[in-house]
Design a protein around this motif. Structure first.
Motif, PDB file in Angstrom:
ATOM      1  N   THR A  44     101.800 101.552   8.596  1.00 54.62           N
ATOM      2  CA  THR A  44     100.133 101.704   8.178  1.00 54.62           C
ATOM      3  C   THR A  44     100.332 101.483   6.414  1.00 54.62           C
ATOM      4  N   GLU A  45     101.310 101.613   6.009  1.00 52.91           N
ATOM      5  CA  GLU A  45     101.629 101.021   4.416  1.00 52.91           C
ATOM      6  C   GLU A  45     101.293  99.532   4.467  1.00 52.91           C
ATOM      7  N   ILE A  46     101.907  98.853   5.297  1.00 59.73           N
ATOM      8  CA  ILE A  46     102.120  97.405   5.338  1.00 59.73           C
ATOM      9  C   ILE A  46     100.445  96.968   5.523  1.00 59.73           C
ATOM     10  N   VAL A  47     100.079  97.434   6.530  1.00 61.13           N
ATOM     11  CA  VAL A  47      98.868  97.117   6.773  1.00 61.13           C
ATOM     12  C   VAL A  47      97.633  97.512   5.962  1.00 61.13           C
ATOM     13  N   SER A  48      97.834  98.504   5.078  1.00 63.60           N
ATOM     14  CA  SER A  48      96.913  98.675   4.066  1.00 63.60           C
ATOM     15  C   SER A  48      97.175  97.835   3.012  1.00 63.60           C
ATOM     16  N   LYS A  49      98.417  97.329   2.627  1.00 63.11           N
ATOM     17  CA  LYS A  49      98.869  96.336   1.844  1.00 63.11           C
ATOM     18  C   LYS A  49      98.090  95.016   2.133  1.00 63.11           C
ATOM     19  N   ILE A  50      98.328  94.407   3.359  1.00 63.64           N
ATOM     20  CA  ILE A  50      97.542  93.131   3.652  1.00 63.64           C
ATOM     21  C   ILE A  50      96.294  93.319   3.687  1.00 63.64           C
ATOM     22  N   ASN A  51      95.524  94.256   3.979  1.00 62.15           N
ATOM     23  CA  ASN A  51      94.014  94.370   4.045  1.00 62.15           C
ATOM     24  C   ASN A  51      93.482  94.343   2.580  1.00 62.15           C
ATOM     25  N   ASN A  52      94.384  94.897   1.852  1.00 59.48           N
ATOM     26  CA  ASN A  52      93.915  95.046   0.140  1.00 59.48           C
ATOM     27  C   ASN A  52      94.090  93.992  -0.290  1.00 59.48           C
ATOM     28  N   LYS A  53      95.307  93.202   0.036  1.00 60.29           N
ATOM     29  CA  LYS A  53      95.652  91.564  -0.762  1.00 60.29           C
ATOM     30  C   LYS A  53      94.435  90.824  -0.168  1.00 60.29           C
ATOM     31  N   ILE A  54      94.133  90.903   0.944  1.00 58.88           N
ATOM     32  CA  ILE A  54      93.099  89.963   1.601  1.00 58.88           C
ATOM     33  C   ILE A  54      91.653  90.091   0.914  1.00 58.88           C
ATOM     34  N   ASN A  55      91.286  91.475   1.030  1.00 55.17           N
ATOM     35  CA  ASN A  55      90.034  91.841   0.491  1.00 55.17           C
ATOM     36  C   ASN A  55      89.679  91.691  -0.788  1.00 55.17           C
ATOM     37  N   ASP A  56      90.798  91.892  -1.692  1.00 54.04           N
ATOM     38  CA  ASP A  56      90.702  91.440  -3.144  1.00 54.04           C
ATOM     39  C   ASP A  56      90.580  90.029  -3.701  1.00 54.04           C
ATOM     40  N   ASN A  57      90.964  89.035  -2.517  1.00 49.46           N
ATOM     41  CA  ASN A  57      90.719  87.714  -2.910  1.00 49.46           C
ATOM     42  C   ASN A  57      89.413  87.031  -1.973  1.00 49.46           C
ATOM     43  N   ILE A  58      88.763  87.802  -1.440  1.00 48.39           N
ATOM     44  CA  ILE A  58      87.632  87.171  -0.649  1.00 48.39           C
ATOM     45  C   ILE A  58      86.363  88.001  -1.171  1.00 48.39           C
ATOM     46  N   SER A  59      85.105  87.180  -0.679  1.00 46.86           N
ATOM     47  CA  SER A  59      83.871  87.937  -1.074  1.00 46.86           C
ATOM     48  C   SER A  59      83.323  88.436   0.309  1.00 46.86           C
ATOM     49  N   GLY A  60      84.169  89.362   0.757  1.00 48.44           N
ATOM     50  CA  GLY A  60      83.368  89.717   2.351  1.00 48.44           C
ATOM     51  C   GLY A  60      84.572  90.957   2.747  1.00 48.44           C
ATOM     52  N   VAL A  61      84.446  91.053   4.045  1.00 47.97           N
ATOM     53  CA  VAL A  61      85.299  92.089   4.694  1.00 47.97           C
ATOM     54  C   VAL A  61      86.331  91.389   5.893  1.00 47.97           C
TER      55      VAL A  61
END
Length: 156
Positions: A44-61
């Motif tokens: 869950t922590e790894i999934v959260s980190k990946i989601n945050n990393k991607i969402n921080d670098n895109i303009s979307g979801v």
């Protein structure tokens, strides 16, 4: 040559070489098992980190359906398979066009950076995907997803 292959020196070195390779294979298997154990206990922590990393670098979801560890793929990096991935830009409500729908995205992560609470993508491989590039008549496009979020969007 036949005499050399039956000599005591050859047998002694052959045993050492065989034990070396068996030890090396055992070490790789133990390390891969350790990675699988680490992933299963920190999923869950790894999934959260990946989601945050991607969402921080895109303009979307981005939405990730499931995530799995791929044993021995890309060793010594940690290879994760992101299943049922949807990537939508910030204007999706207006044009209803999903930018990317992928059955699987393989992500190879640097283990050392992961242990230091960072995400460092080594390789990204997209499999079985549909990419929908949209450019509407009023200038709306879904390719703006790759523009970094402005401070105003991050606060919203």
């Amino acid at each position: 040559m036949k005499h050399f292959l039956q000599s005591a020196h050859f047998k002694k070195y052959a045993k050492r070489i065989i034990f070396f390779f068996l030890g090396l294979i055992g070490l790789v298997l133990i390390a891969s098992g350790g990675l699988a154990f680490y992933f299963s206990h920190n999923k869950t922590e790894i999934v959260s980190k990946i989601n945050n990393k991607i969402n921080d670098n895109i303009s979307g979801v981005i939405h990730i359906g499931d995530i799995q560890y791929k044993f021995l793929t890309g060793f010594p990096n940690l290879t994760l398979a992101l299943k049922d991935v949807n990537l939508k830009d910030s204007l999706w409500a207006e044009h209803k066009r999903t930018f990317l729908v992928a059955k699987e995205i393989e992500v190879r992560l640097n283990i050392m950076s992961l242990l230091s609470d960072k995400i460092d993508f080594h390789k990204i491989e997209i499999n079985n995907a549909t990419l929908d590039l949209y450019n509407g008549p009023n200038g709306i496009t879904n390719t703006d997803i790759f523009r970094k979020k402005t401070k105003k969007e991050e606060k919203a």
